[in-house]
Design an enzyme around this catalytic site. Structure first.
Site, PDB file in Angstrom:
ATOM      1  CD1 TRP A 115      -2.655   1.596   0.637  1.00 54.33           C
ATOM      2  CD2 TRP A 115      -2.172   1.785   2.547  1.00 54.33           C
ATOM      3  NE1 TRP A 115      -3.358   2.579   1.183  1.00 54.33           N
ATOM      4  CE2 TRP A 115      -3.015   2.833   2.274  1.00 54.33           C
ATOM      5  CE3 TRP A 115      -1.221   1.885   4.049  1.00 54.33           C
ATOM      6  CZ2 TRP A 115      -3.483   3.668   3.277  1.00 54.33           C
ATOM      7  CZ3 TRP A 115      -1.895   2.901   4.829  1.00 54.33           C
ATOM      8  CH2 TRP A 115      -2.768   3.718   4.527  1.00 54.33           C
ATOM      9  CG  ASP A 168      -1.700  -2.213   7.801  1.00 54.24           C
ATOM     10  OD1 ASP A 168      -2.725  -1.863   8.502  1.00 54.24           O
ATOM     11  OD2 ASP A 168      -1.605  -1.309   6.900  1.00 54.24           O
ATOM     12  CE  LYS A 216     -10.410  -0.783   2.997  1.00 56.53           C
ATOM     13  NZ  LYS A 216      -9.409   0.235   3.502  1.00 56.53           N
TER      14      LYS A 216
HETATM   15  C1  LMR Z   1      -6.936   1.483  -0.476  1.00 61.06           C
HETATM   16  O1  LMR Z   1      -5.893   0.895  -0.680  1.00 61.06           O
HETATM   17  O2  LMR Z   1      -7.536   1.809  -1.526  1.00 61.06           O
HETATM   18  C2  LMR Z   1      -7.439   1.623   0.719  1.00 61.06           C
HETATM   19  O3  LMR Z   1      -6.841   1.247   1.928  1.00 61.06           O
HETATM   20  C3  LMR Z   1      -7.946   3.205   0.966  1.00 61.06           C
HETATM   21  C4  LMR Z   1      -6.595   4.139   1.073  1.00 61.06           C
HETATM   22  O4  LMR Z   1      -6.900   4.724   2.165  1.00 61.06           O
HETATM   23  O5  LMR Z   1      -5.839   4.076   0.353  1.00 61.06           O
END
Ligand code: LMR
Length: 399
Positions: free
Chosen positions: A131, A212, A247
């Site tokens: 992420w 996480d 979520k």
């Molecule tokens: C995502 O990865 O799309 C979600 O976790 C929302 C975000 O805050 O990035």
């Protein structure tokens, strides 16, 4: 020249920035597969019925909006601690676990990162890919953030051999950010046997896991999805866990999360909590009430909890169904690529093996939005848009 003219203009956020672009796109055929939101077949992100019912009760029962304590609501922390670690471990060990309510999962990462930077000062490693905000958050804590190998894009598979040998070379005390289920962005998770191997390696090399945990319940179920965390605590790791209820309770905008730090003694937990309280007080003072009250109400009321678990199962089943249909359509239509791996992925996301230029072309020609790394949110698919998305991907697979 004004004070702010010297500032440089930064690019939009790679995920949330896409929603703004999607909303501004006038094309009727547009499809949003970018941000991680659960969506129904009607492509809505509704408020769960259990949440509505809990809110109705709160409206009657709550008589004050006075500040929460710096660490947040104790009842909420107790419920979420049991959800994450399992009731037996939590009941036995909560004295040596620091638990604080946070502003979503992101501030749990930030508060943990602030402590690491100020008091522990070791290197921090995130998976390649991950992420994008992991790098953002931890580097804004002032930490040096580096990647560890995780996924082989060419083979569309986890690359655990590389991961094990990379971790084996890290210095003791290094912090390693892990996602215990539904890895964002790849959807590829280690098996329980592989988590066991990782746990042994972390113990041997004295590495510190920072989990996480943003998707509890989106792979197999609430209990099953916590297996890596529960294994690590059973095996005696000191570790961090950031959780989020965006979520699994659909409470995205309420910003509900928690940070847990598992220490080896009650005294260590007391000292750690005192530090964490300073980090919270200097970031946002104390956490917001509403979302945490909803989660507490649901988890502590058997009928609401049952209803929530059924709703969570419904979300999970829709994700699995759409992933299955998506995979079958790609497998049936593709001449060049093996898409079968997509079916094995977990949670909302998958890499579908597209390059950044393919992603750009799909967006500009067909108004289909996915993140630049080729991650798609399968919950953004429905029976109306599935063929359109599949055709666009297949049209672009060789371009
Ligand atoms: C995502 O990865 O799309 C979600 O976790 C929302 C975000 O805050 O990035």
């Amino acid at each position: 020249m004004g004070l702010f003219d010297q500032l440089s203009l930064l690019p939009p956020d790679p995920i949330l920035g896409l929603t703004a672009a999607f909303n501004a796109d006038p094309r009727k055929t547009k499809v949003n597969l970018s941000v991680g939101l659960f969506k129904t077949e009607e492509l809505k992100t509704p408020i769960l019925k259990s949440v509505k019912r809990a809110e109705a009760l709160l409206l009657e029962e709550q008589h004050s909006k006075e500040y929460l304590s710096i660490e947040g609501d104790r009842g909420y922390i107790q419920q979420v601690g049991a959800l994450v670690f399992g009731q037996p471990f939590w009941s036995r060990s909560s004295e040596q676990i620091v638990g604080v309510q946070t502003v979503g999962g992101t501030s749990a990462l930030k508060i943990g990162g602030d402590l690491l930077k100020r008091e522990i000062g070791k290197e921090l490693y995130i998976s390649e890919p991950t992420w994008p905000n992991h790098r953002g958050v931890f580097s804004h804590c002032g930490m040096r953030v580096q990647n560890y190998p995780y996924y082989d894009i060419k083979k569309n598979a986890l690359d655990l051999d590389q991961l094990y040998s990379f971790l084996a070379d890290l210095s003791a005390g290094s912090i390693v950010v892990l996602q215990p289920s539904c890895h964002n962005p790849t959807g590829a998770d280690p098996s329980l046997a592989e988590w066991r191997k990782l746990s042994a390696l972390f113990l041997e090399k004295r590495l510190i896991p920072f989990f996480d945990f943003a998707y509890q319940g989106f792979d197999e179920g609430v209990e099953q999805d916590a297996k890596a965390i529960r294994l690590f605590v059973q095996e005696g790791h000191e570790m961090f866990v950031a959780t989020s209820h965006s979520k699994n309770f659909g409470l995205y905008a309420e910003r509900v999360g928690a940070l847990f730090i598992v220490t080896h003694s009650k005294l260590a937990a007391e000292k750690t909590l005192s530090q964490i309280k300073v980090a919270i007080r200097t970031n946002y003072s104390n956490p917001p009430l509403h979302g945490a009250s909803i989660v507490y109400k649901i988890l502590s009321t058997p009928s609401l909890r049952k209803e929530w678990e059924e709703e969570l199962t419904g979300m999970r089943e829709r994700i699995i169904k759409m992933r299955g249909l998506f995979t079958e359509a790609l497998v049936a239509g593709s001449r060049n690529k093996e898409f079968r791996f997509l079916k094995e992925r977990k949670g909302l996301f998958s890499f579908c093996g597209l390059t950044e230029s393919q992603v750009d072309r799909i967006r500009s020609e067909d108004a289909i939005y996915m993140t630049g790394d080729g991650r798609i949110n399968v919950a953004g698919l429905n029976r109306d848009n599935l063929d359109y998305v599949v055709k666009s991907i297949l049209k672009n697979e060789t371009r």
